[in-house]
Design an enzyme around this catalytic site. Structure first.
Site, PDB file in Angstrom:
ATOM      1  CB  CYS A   9      -0.990  -0.018   1.172  1.00 24.26           C
ATOM      2  SG  CYS A   9      -0.272   0.175   2.822  1.00 24.26           S
ATOM      3  CG  ASN A  12       4.407  -1.608   5.163  1.00 21.41           C
ATOM      4  OD1 ASN A  12       5.496  -1.898   5.627  1.00 21.41           O
ATOM      5  ND2 ASN A  12       3.466  -2.521   4.993  1.00 21.41           N
ATOM      6  CB  CYS A  14      -3.788   1.325   7.071  1.00 21.65           C
ATOM      7  SG  CYS A  14      -3.759   2.736   8.199  1.00 21.65           S
ATOM      8  NE  ARG A  15      -4.590   1.148   1.632  1.00 17.50           N
ATOM      9  CZ  ARG A  15      -4.469   1.810   0.484  1.00 17.50           C
ATOM     10  NH1 ARG A  15      -5.347   1.628  -0.477  1.00 17.50           N
ATOM     11  NH2 ARG A  15      -3.464   2.648   0.300  1.00 17.50           N
ATOM     12  CB  SER A  16       0.501  -3.475   2.774  1.00 19.12           C
ATOM     13  OG  SER A  16       1.210  -2.439   3.380  1.00 19.12           O
ATOM     14  CG  ASP A 126      -5.296   4.840   2.983  1.00 21.10           C
ATOM     15  OD1 ASP A 126      -5.387   4.437   4.165  1.00 21.10           O
ATOM     16  OD2 ASP A 126      -4.325   5.482   2.553  1.00 21.10           O
TER      17      ASP A 126
END
Length: 160
Positions: A9, A12, A14-16, A126
């Site tokens: 993301c 690095n 939140c999402r990934s 996001d």
């Protein structure tokens, strides 16, 4: 043979890292831990060395995922050679990865949501600037895509 997956993301945090924690969990319960390596990174270095966002960690912990040991890092050029599959959380980061990659590395880069079964979305939104419920949606999407990805990895490794 080890199959290597990198989840990407922007920052690095939140999402990934959520995807890394969830995918590692599903890899483990499918007894693929010795055959699959999972990591995450960001296309930007805003948060290098930081733990995942506290809201991300809280939402993940409610579902039994511990992200506290993960630390943000930026995608490095050598990652494009090292990883067999590089999965972007959204089109913007997909485009950034494509620009970094040599022609022979392009086919390794895909959108993570290509593996989802129950979501038609191309992108994991996001949640960083949004309200708290976005973190639960991210988890729903990541769990869905991770299950699809694990099935594909099992086929690749001949363990369907």
């Amino acid at each position: 043979m080890t199959f290597r997956v990198l989840l990407v993301c922007m920052g690095n945090i939140c999402r990934s890292p959520t995807a890394e924690g969830v995918l590692r969990h599903f890899i483990k319960i499918n007894n693929l831990g010795d055959k699959v390596e999972v990591d995450s990174a960001g296309t930007h270095g805003y948060h290098v060395g930081e733990a995942p966002d506290s809201r991300t960690q809280r939402a993940a912990a409610v579902r039994g995922y511990n992200l506290s040991q993960l630390r943000a890092r930026k995608v490095a050029r050598q990652d494009l050679d090292y990883f067999d599959l590089i999965l972007a959380m959204d089109k913007s980061n997909f485009d950034n990865l494509q620009r970094m990659a040599a022609p022979e590395q392009q086919e390794r880069i895909k959108l993570f949501m290509e593996y989802a079964r129950n979501f038609d979305d191309d992108e994991v939104p996001d949640p960083y600037y949004g309200l708290g419920h976005g973190f639960d949606l991210v988890l729903d999407m990541v769990e869905d895509a991770s299950l699809g990805l694990v099935d594909e990895i099992k086929q690749k490794l001949g363990r369907a």
